[in-house]
Design a protein around this motif. Structure first.
Motif, mmCIF file in Angstrom:
data_model
loop_
_atom_site.group_PDB
_atom_site.id
_atom_site.type_symbol
_atom_site.label_atom_id
_atom_site.label_comp_id
_atom_site.label_asym_id
_atom_site.label_seq_id
_atom_site.Cartn_x
_atom_site.Cartn_y
_atom_site.Cartn_z
ATOM 1 N N LEU A 23 0.690 -1.366 0.008
ATOM 2 C CA LEU A 23 -0.052 0.044 -0.036
ATOM 3 C C LEU A 23 0.825 1.095 -0.028
ATOM 4 O O LEU A 23 0.605 2.196 -0.768
ATOM 5 C CB LEU A 23 -0.907 -0.199 1.228
ATOM 6 N N LEU A 24 1.960 1.227 0.770
ATOM 7 C CA LEU A 24 2.911 2.275 0.857
ATOM 8 C C LEU A 24 3.343 2.795 -0.468
ATOM 9 O O LEU A 24 3.541 4.009 -1.091
ATOM 10 C CB LEU A 24 3.972 2.131 1.883
ATOM 11 N N GLN A 25 3.841 1.573 -1.290
ATOM 12 C CA GLN A 25 4.247 1.902 -2.662
ATOM 13 C C GLN A 25 3.233 2.278 -3.502
ATOM 14 O O GLN A 25 3.456 3.250 -4.508
ATOM 15 C CB GLN A 25 4.862 0.582 -3.300
ATOM 16 N N SER A 26 1.907 1.817 -3.476
ATOM 17 C CA SER A 26 0.934 2.307 -4.498
ATOM 18 C C SER A 26 0.063 3.447 -4.065
ATOM 19 O O SER A 26 -0.511 4.074 -4.970
ATOM 20 C CB SER A 26 -0.215 1.134 -4.785
ATOM 21 N N ASP A 27 -0.005 3.846 -2.860
ATOM 22 C CA ASP A 27 -0.664 4.838 -2.211
ATOM 23 C C ASP A 27 -0.057 5.536 -1.270
ATOM 24 O O ASP A 27 -0.178 5.913 -0.291
ATOM 25 C CB ASP A 27 -2.019 4.519 -1.622
ATOM 26 N N ALA A 28 1.354 6.140 -1.868
ATOM 27 C CA ALA A 28 2.180 6.698 -1.110
ATOM 28 C C ALA A 28 1.583 8.124 -0.396
ATOM 29 O O ALA A 28 2.090 8.722 0.437
ATOM 30 C CB ALA A 28 3.529 6.985 -1.600
ATOM 31 N N LYS A 29 0.731 8.728 -0.978
ATOM 32 C CA LYS A 29 0.242 9.959 -0.958
ATOM 33 C C LYS A 29 -0.779 9.989 0.386
ATOM 34 O O LYS A 29 -1.229 11.049 0.836
ATOM 35 C CB LYS A 29 -0.504 10.804 -1.886
ATOM 36 N N ARG A 30 -1.114 8.707 0.603
ATOM 37 C CA ARG A 30 -2.227 8.590 1.605
ATOM 38 C C ARG A 30 -1.492 8.718 2.779
ATOM 39 O O ARG A 30 -0.377 8.253 3.190
ATOM 40 C CB ARG A 30 -3.059 7.273 1.722
ATOM 41 N N GLY A 31 -2.331 8.998 4.148
ATOM 42 C CA GLY A 31 -1.782 9.094 5.444
ATOM 43 C C GLY A 31 -1.460 7.745 5.829
ATOM 44 O O GLY A 31 -1.880 6.751 5.703
ATOM 45 N N ALA A 32 -0.523 7.878 7.116
ATOM 46 C CA ALA A 32 -0.416 6.623 7.760
ATOM 47 C C ALA A 32 -1.298 5.801 8.478
ATOM 48 O O ALA A 32 -1.447 4.638 8.342
ATOM 49 C CB ALA A 32 0.733 6.998 8.859
ATOM 50 N N GLU A 33 -2.482 6.570 8.802
ATOM 51 C CA GLU A 33 -3.771 6.005 9.421
ATOM 52 C C GLU A 33 -4.360 5.126 8.463
ATOM 53 O O GLU A 33 -4.856 4.273 8.584
ATOM 54 C CB GLU A 33 -4.399 7.214 10.078
ATOM 55 N N TYR A 34 -4.515 5.764 7.180
ATOM 56 C CA TYR A 34 -5.302 4.971 6.136
ATOM 57 C C TYR A 34 -4.471 3.838 5.945
ATOM 58 O O TYR A 34 -5.091 2.668 5.517
ATOM 59 C CB TYR A 34 -5.463 5.970 4.750
#
Length: 71
Positions: A23-34
């Motif tokens: 998820l970090l690789q694909s949605d790096a712009k999202r917050g840590a909580e998400y």
């Protein structure tokens, strides 16, 4: 979140770490909580599927392997 048997905790943790990394690789712009919440949801689903498959295997008849061959 689902209740885990003690033996399932390591499996869930491995699922979580793997999914969170993806998820970090694909949605790096999202917050840590998400990322954490979404990874936990997916890990729960994966563990529930694993439990269901395990139960299915336990109750499966032995004859699914096919007839024994005589020698």
């Amino acid at each position: 979140m689902i209740r885990l048997a003690q033996s399932e905790q390591a499996v869930w943790d491995a699922f979580f770490v793997s999914i969170a990394g993806q998820l970090l690789q694909s949605d790096a712009k999202r917050g840590a909580e998400y990322i954490a919440e979404r990874a936990a949801e997916i890990a729960d689903e994966m563990l529930l599927e694993r439990r269901e498959r395990c139960i299915e295997r336990r109750v499966a008849p032995v004859d699914w392997l096919g007839p024994a061959r005589s020698q």
